[in-house]
Design a protein around this motif. Structure first.
Motif, short mmCIF file in Angstrom:
data_model
loop_
_atom_site.label_atom_id
_atom_site.label_comp_id
_atom_site.label_asym_id
_atom_site.label_seq_id
_atom_site.Cartn_x
_atom_site.Cartn_y
_atom_site.Cartn_z
N LYS A 15 0.90 -1.27 0.06
CA LYS A 15 -0.08 0.03 -0.03
C LYS A 15 0.84 1.39 -0.09
CE LYS A 15 -4.20 -1.71 2.07
NZ LYS A 15 -5.35 -1.44 2.96
N LYS A 16 2.05 1.10 0.66
CA LYS A 16 3.04 2.16 0.88
C LYS A 16 3.45 2.60 -0.71
CE LYS A 16 4.40 1.54 5.31
NZ LYS A 16 5.65 1.31 6.34
N LEU A 17 3.82 1.51 -1.37
CA LEU A 17 4.36 1.58 -2.83
C LEU A 17 3.44 2.27 -3.62
CD1 LEU A 17 6.98 1.04 -4.54
CD2 LEU A 17 5.82 -1.58 -4.88
N PHE A 18 2.09 1.62 -3.48
CA PHE A 18 1.08 2.09 -4.41
C PHE A 18 0.78 3.70 -4.28
CE2 PHE A 18 -0.36 -2.30 -5.08
CZ PHE A 18 0.00 -2.23 -6.64
N LYS A 19 0.91 3.78 -3.13
CA LYS A 19 0.69 5.47 -2.73
C LYS A 19 1.70 6.45 -3.31
CE LYS A 19 -0.18 8.61 1.31
NZ LYS A 19 -0.35 8.59 2.60
N GLU A 20 2.97 5.97 -3.16
CA GLU A 20 4.06 6.47 -3.69
C GLU A 20 4.07 6.56 -5.27
OE1 GLU A 20 7.79 4.98 -2.59
OE2 GLU A 20 7.24 4.90 -0.47
N ILE A 21 3.62 5.47 -5.81
CA ILE A 21 3.38 5.56 -7.34
C ILE A 21 2.28 6.55 -7.91
CG2 ILE A 21 2.71 4.00 -9.27
CD1 ILE A 21 4.13 1.64 -7.82
N PHE A 22 1.23 6.48 -7.21
CA PHE A 22 0.09 7.39 -7.56
C PHE A 22 0.54 8.77 -7.15
CE2 PHE A 22 -2.42 3.51 -7.07
CZ PHE A 22 -2.92 3.45 -8.20
#
Length: 101
Positions: free
Chosen positions: A84-91
């Motif tokens: 979830k942290k990774l997706f947040k950074e990507i978005f």
């Protein structure tokens, strides 16, 4: 002798042994003052392997209950999963790049 004839003979031998054991059990219950009802002898008897399996299933169920209770307690204190942290950074990066265009 055919295979079915042999199986039939074995079946009848086992059935006779079972009936003898049942008769012996009834006599033992009668001599010790136990009940001689047919109902008392129709209970399901489990093998040691079945008992072990049942015990393992109960242990697993208890562990799952403990784990879910622990998860409920720690739910508020836990940080989000790594993905979830990774997706947040990507978005965030995508959003920033969209704004700059």
């Amino acid at each position: 002798m055919s295979l079915f004839g042999e199986l039939d003979a074995q079946y009848h031998d086992l059935k006779e042994k079972y009936n003898n054991l049942l008769l012996h059990s009834k006599k033992a219950n009668a001599s010790t003052g136990g009940t001689t009802d047919d109902v008392s002898n129709t209970g399901v008897q489990t093998t040691p392997m079945q008992e072990k399996r049942r015990s393992l299933i109960l242990d697993i169920a208890k562990l799952k209950e403990q784990e879910s209770a622990t998860d409920d307690k720690n739910q508020g204190r836990m940080s989000p999963p790594e993905y979830k942290k990774l997706f947040k950074e990507i978005f965030e990066v995508l959003r920033k790049s969209k704004i700059t265009k």
